[in-house]
Enzyme design. Sequence first.
Site, PDB file in Angstrom:
ATOM      1  N   GLY A 182      -0.262   6.554   6.743  1.00  0.00           N
ATOM      2  CA  GLY A 182      -0.622   7.456   8.113  1.00  0.00           C
ATOM      3  C   GLY A 182      -0.685   6.604   9.247  1.00  0.00           C
ATOM      4  N   PRO A 195       1.784   5.527  -0.649  1.00  0.00           N
ATOM      5  CA  PRO A 195       1.160   7.088  -0.285  1.00  0.00           C
ATOM      6  C   PRO A 195       1.122   7.725  -1.504  1.00  0.00           C
ATOM      7  CG  PRO A 195       3.403   6.890   0.312  1.00  0.00           C
ATOM      8  CD  PRO A 195       3.286   5.507  -0.535  1.00  0.00           C
ATOM      9  N   ILE A 254       0.915  -1.213  -0.064  1.00  0.00           N
ATOM     10  CA  ILE A 254       0.016  -0.068   0.044  1.00  0.00           C
ATOM     11  C   ILE A 254       0.856   1.212   0.071  1.00  0.00           C
ATOM     12  CG2 ILE A 254      -1.816   1.214   1.125  1.00  0.00           C
ATOM     13  CD1 ILE A 254      -2.311  -1.803   2.566  1.00  0.00           C
ATOM     14  N   THR A 287       2.132  10.861  -1.195  1.00  0.00           N
ATOM     15  CA  THR A 287       3.240  11.897  -0.899  1.00  0.00           C
ATOM     16  C   THR A 287       4.509  11.400  -1.684  1.00  0.00           C
ATOM     17  OG1 THR A 287       3.990  10.547   1.151  1.00  0.00           O
ATOM     18  CG2 THR A 287       2.706  12.484   1.341  1.00  0.00           C
ATOM     19  N   ASN A 288       4.672  10.165  -1.920  1.00  0.00           N
ATOM     20  CA  ASN A 288       5.691   9.458  -2.700  1.00  0.00           C
ATOM     21  C   ASN A 288       5.351   8.523  -3.635  1.00  0.00           C
ATOM     22  OD1 ASN A 288       7.899  10.936  -1.304  1.00  0.00           O
ATOM     23  ND2 ASN A 288       7.305   9.832   0.615  1.00  0.00           N
ATOM     24  N   GLY A 311       4.924   4.474   9.249  1.00  0.00           N
ATOM     25  CA  GLY A 311       4.030   5.268   9.582  1.00  0.00           C
ATOM     26  C   GLY A 311       4.558   6.900   9.497  1.00  0.00           C
ATOM     27  N   CYS A 339       8.256  12.361   5.501  1.00  0.00           N
ATOM     28  CA  CYS A 339       8.188  12.383   6.883  1.00  0.00           C
ATOM     29  C   CYS A 339       9.360  12.285   7.539  1.00  0.00           C
ATOM     30  CB  CYS A 339       7.495  10.832   7.351  1.00  0.00           C
ATOM     31  SG  CYS A 339       5.590  10.735   6.665  1.00  0.00           S
ATOM     32  N   GLU A 354       2.338  17.322  12.439  1.00  0.00           N
ATOM     33  CA  GLU A 354       2.960  17.065  11.436  1.00  0.00           C
ATOM     34  C   GLU A 354       2.390  17.697  10.229  1.00  0.00           C
ATOM     35  OE1 GLU A 354       5.291  13.670   8.768  1.00  0.00           O
ATOM     36  OE2 GLU A 354       3.262  13.048   9.586  1.00  0.00           O
TER      37      GLU A 354
END
Length: 474
Positions: A230, A147, A145, A149-150, A248, A281, A369
């Site tokens: 997340g 994300p 799975i 973001t990347n 995470g 992150c 964050e």
Amino acid sequence: MTQSAPESIGRLVAAIVGEVNRRMADAASGGECEYGPDDGIFPTVDDAVAATQKAWRRYLGCSMNDRARFIAAIRATACEPANLEHMAVEAVAETGMGNVPDKIIKNRMAAERTPGIEDLPTDAWSGDDGLTTIELSPFGVIGAITPTTNPTETIINNAIGMLAAGNAIVFSPHPRATKLSRWLIAQLNGALRGAGAPEHLLTMVAEPSLENTQALMAHRDVRLLVATGGPGLVKAVMSSGKKAIGAGAGNPPVVVDETADLKKAAKDIIDGASFDNNLPCTAEKEVIAVDSIADLLRFYMMTFGAHEIRDEAVLAQLQALVMDGRHPRTEWIGKSATDILAGVGITAPPGTRAIIAETPFEHPFVQSELMMPILPIVRAANVTEAIDLAIEAEHGLRHTAIMHSTNVNALTRMGKLIQTTIFVKNGPSFAGIGIGGEGHTAFTIAGPTGEGLTSARTFARRRRCVLVGGLNVR
């Protein structure tokens, strides 16, 4: 990492062109997925897993040299200049996050510095009773799975490491990165096909969704789950009843004490916090500075592209813009400092890369964050207090921390007490993932489940093979 005004304009033009091309392609195709099973894109989870399970069975018959050849094909395809540009431009266009130059760097590093089969050592014992080996073997089908973001970086990184370990993978990308993820899976499958690999080693569902992710997690033929996202996602995979690797969230603090090279520290902090608009992150999220050097540090940070907000009313306006209570507003995650400043009516000077503001420790900018190039600065009386505040701000997530100091005892104390997976000393945060620092690159950083920066050996099982009474020739 400093970005000039012409570069900013170039990135904006590239993003606009990418978005126009994407919409034209959507219109031409009626908005439907232009890829199919031949590309590794399947209509349902069951179809994807079934095809990947068959591929893995065939993959068991491939040699280690075969694996190395397949991985080389992935690296070459991902590193083609046109593909690097496409991934970066389309990621910004589809997700609305980050910037093109830094995404090019991240994708290249994922392709070049993710370990392959060399990461799979064999342990052996021999003696009077024979030979015993411990070998790193595949799990089988992995559900990965990834994300928003990347999106491409994580697929490239995981594909290399997981295939090196002998697995096959069903990807579940974030829905906001669907089109680019489909394109990348199709490209990588084309490269694998050209290298003679079994069909369908990499697959995904055409339309990623929460329901499809849940179905993937529950599928009986998926032997390992790897989740990059997340805390809710990580908790879900850890509760699945399967072997799970969870990467995470983090809230990385950076401590600066009176012994640091302040000019270098300021540059490193701004470089790290502005990298891909603070999406990683691992990036610096808050600064804890010893009081005696805080003002000089702020001055140097501004010379390297930080815009300081000192007006309390403007700071409150900024907070209302980018946060909903204690949580960042999704629409501002990964946006540039200039875009964020424009949102509060400030025209940023050329070269602005980050926003800084002195805040109390309790401020939401410190405690949450943000994943935006906004850096709160908190003063501490001394380095001991700074370390203690950093540990508290990190919230026990055990992700990443940074410290600028030449005090070995202070560096040692922070490293021991904060217990983060990554601890960067006297460098920008991205050095911790192999960008300008030693060590391999990873975009699945498994702090919650303890594997750390993942690589091929992370995605392998330890198996003991015993030959009794033979092959001891000493």
